[in-house]
Design a protein around this motif. Structure first.
Motif, PDB file in Angstrom:
ATOM      1  N   SER A  89       0.865  -1.179   0.000  1.00 40.69           N
ATOM      2  CA  SER A  89       0.000   0.000   0.000  1.00 40.69           C
ATOM      3  C   SER A  89       0.902   1.229   0.000  1.00 40.69           C
ATOM      4  O   SER A  89       1.609   1.483   0.976  1.00 40.69           O
ATOM      5  N   ASP A  91       1.055   5.345  -0.673  1.00 43.35           N
ATOM      6  CA  ASP A  91       0.357   6.618  -0.820  1.00 43.35           C
ATOM      7  C   ASP A  91       1.242   7.541  -1.642  1.00 43.35           C
ATOM      8  O   ASP A  91       2.318   7.954  -1.201  1.00 43.35           O
ATOM      9  N   LYS A 107      -2.546  17.328   1.972  1.00 44.96           N
ATOM     10  CA  LYS A 107      -2.987  16.646   0.762  1.00 44.96           C
ATOM     11  C   LYS A 107      -4.187  17.355   0.154  1.00 44.96           C
ATOM     12  O   LYS A 107      -4.275  17.560  -1.068  1.00 44.96           O
ATOM     13  N   VAL A 240      -3.848   6.135  -3.445  1.00 43.34           N
ATOM     14  CA  VAL A 240      -3.239   5.072  -2.643  1.00 43.34           C
ATOM     15  C   VAL A 240      -3.207   3.801  -3.491  1.00 43.34           C
ATOM     16  O   VAL A 240      -4.239   3.231  -3.831  1.00 43.34           O
TER      17      VAL A 240
END
Length: 1139
Positions: A89, A91, A107, A240
């Protein structure tokens, strides 16, 4: 790439680094774990082409494959090359943040900024604006009010307006129902807002404002923010990456592909990641287009025809006690009846926005995103074409060439290009500059010793040849050979030794297997050639002199022996003059004086460490050679002792007498062998001992700096350690039966790292001299986790009893907590005494407005642990009150300071994880330790003085963790990976201290191997000189050999006689050489420890010693046995006749 076109660049490849969460694939039956890791995206093919990571032995990857660090796989329970998968995973916004693209924005802020640039229309704005002039005057709240005397007239006017606007007639005014003091209050603005309620939607609003002159302003506006918030959140979720990868290899060592400081790494190929990112971007484009369609539909129903239309509704007016309700139908208001001014509202406004949205949607739907990661590289690794030559230079040369190289790159890409240059290999090499200088001098030391041994060997070889051919040379001279012809003959013979030796050495050197260019340099060729040519020439001088100094009678005497030769030299008194040895002794003393008083200060003044180390090694070399020469005085006595210990058997007395006689008779020739063996062994033992001692010192210094089994440290004050999360995790680990955490403790940042703190000073109460210090906060259990072996208190306050550490030392840190504010000075007989306030002026009386009360100053003082260096530097100890001063900035950045009373609980010369010193020359910037509570108090004072907010807890810089005994390196590796879960930035590192120390052991093993090789070469040379010496001894004593055999000694006993002689000689040299080598090594290590201040530990190189000692025994046996066996089988009569 542009960089690949640069002449100095061998190759350049981009790389990408991002944080990721590694876990088992979803749906697996095993326990789900998340392991924060570092993803490294590389182009294997391009890196192989330029030679980046030459030792990397893992194959290139497909798009769905990965190589993973073994520590991560072990944590997750995944096997490599077993068709098992790992879930990643990643980001992308974390990557952008690390790359500095976000520039401090969140973000959401970053995505919103990008959307605004993509949409090409304002996110919020006005759709319409109108001004309505009402012929009435409102109050300050915008309410129009009429008194009772105006009621009927106003009512009639109002009725006309209503009729004109709506076509509805109001009933006639009833004056009898209205009291005289009745007023009518009407909020027309609210009525308009209520009337336009049909326009209030998710994205549009209507606001009406009443001005003091009776004008009402109506604004219809739109705001897409709610829709954009949903859009932003959707894009963040899409950013993501969630993907499964097949694990190929487990990486146990990066092998030069990346620095080990990255920790656990997951390797992906650029092609696969690039395809994945492009798919993600296309999904984001489609999502963005869908959301814009929703916005467009929301604006579609807003038109000029209905924007001011009032729906059918009841309007109620209060006139005194009378309530009048009017039903207004759904009809447009005739604004011409009330003087309406329209502004900035046309159909074009809405239509333009709709067209812009439609254009944006069309553009997005028609676009196909396909980017190249090369254009968005996090970093570019550039290889210098002359990097090996550059790194082989000294520190100054390497720095100069690196600056030139980076300047060349900067010119090619543009001076203003926003890039940061780093040179990690050069920085790493520069960190070992002192060690490199030291090794260079040691290797020079090796060269000098081997040259010395080679010179002695060649000298002995030529001298032995001259002595064995004395009769031959005498006959040649008797037959008319000139002396210069004999000189040429001996010179050619010496060249016969040197030229084949040079060629053979060059041949062997060509087989060196190293990952660097070892082609012969001009300097190396010249040095080897000069040594190979000049050594035999100079070694040939004395044999030639001896050959030419013989008379023909002596040369032709076949029974002449050098050992029985008597030389008489007549010198006139008037020709004596100054003896050469006195001249050379004087010259040596003058040179020592020049070096001591000129060269050494010069080296320190101009930081010429190469010269300094050269002088140091030269002194040690002279010391070693001098001791080797002096030891020859002791050598005969030691040989007699060894004869007594070694000679055994039925004829021990006779054998001892004969061995001693041989040792005495052959001493003149054996002295060359003795000097060679003693010097060689002294050097070998010295080099091995000093490196063993240095390696141990370096390991201990590493342990001192890190301070505990595991160290977690951050380098950014704005990114302190997550203390709360780490504490919860480590406390859980301590309660587990299989947990490896024994205890842990935190250490704060130095107080001066606070952005509003200028400095922290400490001194005696007089304030002079004052020394700048680093003030830290430590926890009570500090020594439960830290290495207390490196805790060296020089003085503890005698007023308290201290708990003992594991090493039996008083725990001064716990005393900071247990006995806080209880320490008294010798003059305070009845406890802490508070002096009365003394004011010289009225101004002094006002000091209490900005200084704490005197009682608080004296009773709430600071308990501190300070450096031993301050004892002599500032005349302080545990019986002396201290003055602690903290400079800070105010909110306006004025420079002020707080002053405190402090008392030293302890003085220390060493403390784990802190660099203390006991020398007054290093009194500046020493650590001061206080309790966490007192550190927090200082932070609160800073906040009060600078008008900022103090943190609830001090920011932590270090976490020291002690592991339980028996913990394996794999378990510590797992702990480090678990700790990485809480570390989300690249400012924080987790260090396994014992693993780092073990690297010094690896280096030591390689150096021991090197010195064993040197020892083998030295012993090989010693074997030849011993063989030459005993060959000459046997040849000259062959008649004695035959006599001994004729009187009853067996041949083996006679051979044993020479073996005993060689053993006593070599063993004596080995003992003396070992003592000299150890003595010199200890002296050098003690000098080194003066700087590190580490406790001295003697470390003897047992492997090197026994290897050298064994080789010495072997050469003594072979060097004596082989020559003696030559005449073993000869008949006694033949030997006595000289045949």
């Amino acid at each position: 790439m542009l960089l690949n076109e640069t002449v100095e660049v061998q190759g350049a490849v981009p790389r990408w680094v991002a944080f990721a969460k590694a876990s088992l694939p979803y749906g697996t039956n095993r326990t789900y774990k998340i392991n924060p890791s570092m993803v490294l995206v590389i182009n294997s093919t391009a890196e192989d082409e330029i030679g980046l990571g030459r030792e990397w032995d893992h194959r290139p990857l497909n798009k769905t494959e990965t190589h993973v660090s073994g520590s991560i796989l072990r944590q997750l329970g995944i096997l490599p090359n077993a068709n098992q998968s790992i879930h990643l995973s990643v980001d992308l916004f974390d990557y952008l943040d690390t790359a500095g693209v976000l520039e401090g924005m969140t973000k959401e802020e970053f995505v919103l900024q990008q959307l605004e640039s993509v949409m090409a229309f304002p996110v919020e704005g006005e759709l319409a604006r109108a001004y309505i002039d009402i012929p009435l005057t409102p109050d300050e709240n915008g309410i129009f009010t009429l008194n009772s005397t105006q009621m009927e007239a106003v009512y009639n006017q109002f009725s006309e307006i209503i009729v004109n606007l709506t076509g509805v007639s109001l009933p006639p005014f009833n004056s009898t129902s209205v009291a005289l003091n009745t007023t009518v209050s009407v909020d027309i603005a609210s009525a308009i807002e209520n009337g336009f309620a049909n326009l209030n939607s998710t994205y549009t609003t209507v606001e009406a404002t009443t001005f003091a002159n009776g004008t009402i302003m109506v604004i219809v506006s739109y705001d897409f923010s709610p829709a954009l918030d949903s859009l932003v959140n959707g894009i963040i979720e899409l950013a993501v990456i969630q993907e499964n990868y097949t694990v190929i290899d487990a990486i146990e060592s990066p092998r030069g592909k990346w620095p080990t400081a990255l920790g656990g790494v997951i390797v992906l190929e650029q092609a696969g990641v690039e395809a994945l990112v492009n798919d993600l971007l296309n999904e984001t484009v489609i999502f963005l287009a869908d959301q814009l369609m929703v916005l467009n539909e929301a604006l579609y129903n807003v038109t000029a025809e209905n924007i001011f239309e009032i729906p059918a509704r009841n309007v109620t007016f209060m006139l005194g006690n009378t309530s009048i309700t009017v039903l207004i139908p759904t009809i447009p208001i005739d604004w011409n009846q009330v003087n309406v001014t329209m502004a900035n509202f046309t159909n074009v406004t809405i239509n333009e926005i709709e067209l812009q949205i439609n254009d944006t949607i069309t553009t997005l739907l028609n676009s196909s995103v396909a980017i190249s990661l090369n254009e968005y590289a996090f970093m570019v690794v550039v290889l210098y074409s002359r990097r090996m030559e550059m790194y082989m230079q000294g520190a100054d040369g390497m720095k100069s060439e690196m600056i030139g190289f980076t300047n060349s790159i900067s010119n090619d890409i543009g001076v203003g290009y926003p890039a940061t240059f780093t040179s990690p290999v050069a920085a790493a090499i520069a960190g070992y500059s002192f060690l490199r200088l030291f090794l260079d001098q040691i290797f020079n030391f090796v060269t000098v010793v081997l040259v010395f041994l080679g010179a002695v060997l060649i000298y002995s070889l030529l001298l032995s040849d001259v002595e064995s051919k004395t009769y031959e040379y005498g006959m040649l001279r008797a037959l008319g050979m000139m002396q210069w012809v004999l000189v040429e003959l001996l010179g050619m013979q010496s060249l016969g030794f040197s030229i084949p030796g040079i060629l053979f050495a060059a041949f062997l050197a060509s087989f060196a297997v190293m990952p660097i260019d070892l082609s012969f340099s001009t300097q190396a060729i010249l040095l080897a050639s000069l040594l190979g040519l000049l050594l035999p020439i100079f070694a040939n001088i004395f044999p030639i002199k001896r050959a030419l100094s013989r008379t023909l009678r002596d040369a032709l005497d076949i029974y002449h022996m050098v050992q029985s030769e008597i030389t008489v030299k007549i010198v006139k008194l008037e020709e004596v003059g100054l003896q050469p040895w006195l001249f050379f002794l004087s010259l040596i003393i003058v040179c020592f004086g020049f070096v001591t008083y000129y060269l050494i200060p010069y080296a320190f003044t101009f930081s010429n460490y190469t010269m300094f180390f050269t002088i140091l090694v030269g002194i040690l070399l002279g010391f070693l050679f001098g001791m080797s020469m002096i030891s020859q005085v002791i050598q005969p006595w030691l040989e007699r002792l060894l004869v007594l210990l070694l000679v055994w058997g039925t004829k021990k007395g006779a054998m001892m007498h004969l061995v001693n006689k041989n040792l005495a008779g052959h001493s003149r020739r054996n002295i060359k062998t003795a000097v060679m063996v003693t010097t060689a062994l002294a050097f070998i033992i010295f080099a091995g001992s000093v490196f063993t001692l240095q390696a141990r010192s370096i390991g201990e210094f590493i342990a001192l700096i890190f301070g505990a089994d595991v160290l977690v440290q951050t380098s950014s004050y704005s990114n302190p350690l997550p203390e709360e999360n780490l504490t919860i995790y480590l406390n859980q680990q301590m309660t587990l039966d299989n947990g490896i955490v024994k205890d842990f403790t935190f250490v704060t940042f130095p107080l001066s790292y606070h952005p509003m703190v200028r400095y922290t000073d400490i001194s005696n109460l007089a304030g002079f001299p004052s020394y700048r210090q680093y003030l830290y906060g430590v926890e009570r259990n500090f020594f439960n986790a830290a290495y207390d072996y490196y805790y060296l208190p020089t003085e503890l306050s005698s007023q308290f009893k201290y708990e003992k550490t594991s090493q039996g030392k008083g725990d001064a840190v716990k005393s900071l907590y247990d006995n806080a504010h209880n320490q008294t000075m010798p003059f305070e007989v009845e406890g802490i005494e508070v002096p009365p306030d003394i004011y010289a002026t009225d101004l002094g009386q006002r000091r209490t407005s900005w200084l704490p009360p005197t009682e608080e100053v004296y009773k709430d003082y600071f308990d501190v642990i300070i450096s031993e260096a301050l004892r002599d530097a500032s005349s302080v100890d545990t019986q002396t009150p201290l003055h602690l001063k903290m400079g800070y900035y105010t909110a306006s950045y004025y420079r002020l300071s707080f002053r405190y009373l402090a008392k030293a609980r302890a003085l220390t010369a060493m403390m784990p994880t802190f660099l203390y010193s006991k020398y007054r020359a290093f009194a500046w910037y020493q650590p001061i330790l206080v309790s966490m509570d007192q550190y927090q108090r200082l932070l609160e004072d800073v906040a009060r003085g600078s008008s900022t907010v103090a943190p609830e807890r001090p920011p932590m810089e270090k976490l020291l963790i002690a592991t339980k005994s028996g913990t394996t390196s794999t378990q510590v590796e797992g702990l480090a990976n678990d700790l990485s879960n809480f570390l989300v930035d690249d400012y924080t590192t987790v260090t396994d201290t014992q693993k780092t120390v073990r690297t010094t052991t690896t280096a030591l093993s390689m150096l021991n191997l090197f010195f064993i090789t040197v020892a083998a070469i030295a012993m090989f040379l010693c074997f030849f000189i011993l063989w030459l010496s005993f060959t000459a001894n046997v040849e000259e004593n062959s008649w004695e050999f035959a006599v001994l055999r004729s009187i009853g000694l067996e041949a083996n006993q006679v051979i044993l006689l020479y073996v005993y002689e060689a053993l006593c000689l070599v063993l004596g040299c080995s003992i003396l050489g070992s003592i000299i080598g150890i003595l010199v090594a200890v002296v050098l290590t003690l000098q080194f420890n003066l700087f590190t201040q580490l406790p001295f530990k003697f470390a003897f190189p047992y492997a090197l010693f026994f290897a050298s000692f064994g080789m010495a025994i072997v050469i003594s046996l072979l060097g004596s046995f082989l020559p003696a066996t030559v005449i073993r089988h000869k008949k006694i009569g033949s030997v006595l006749k000289g045949k």
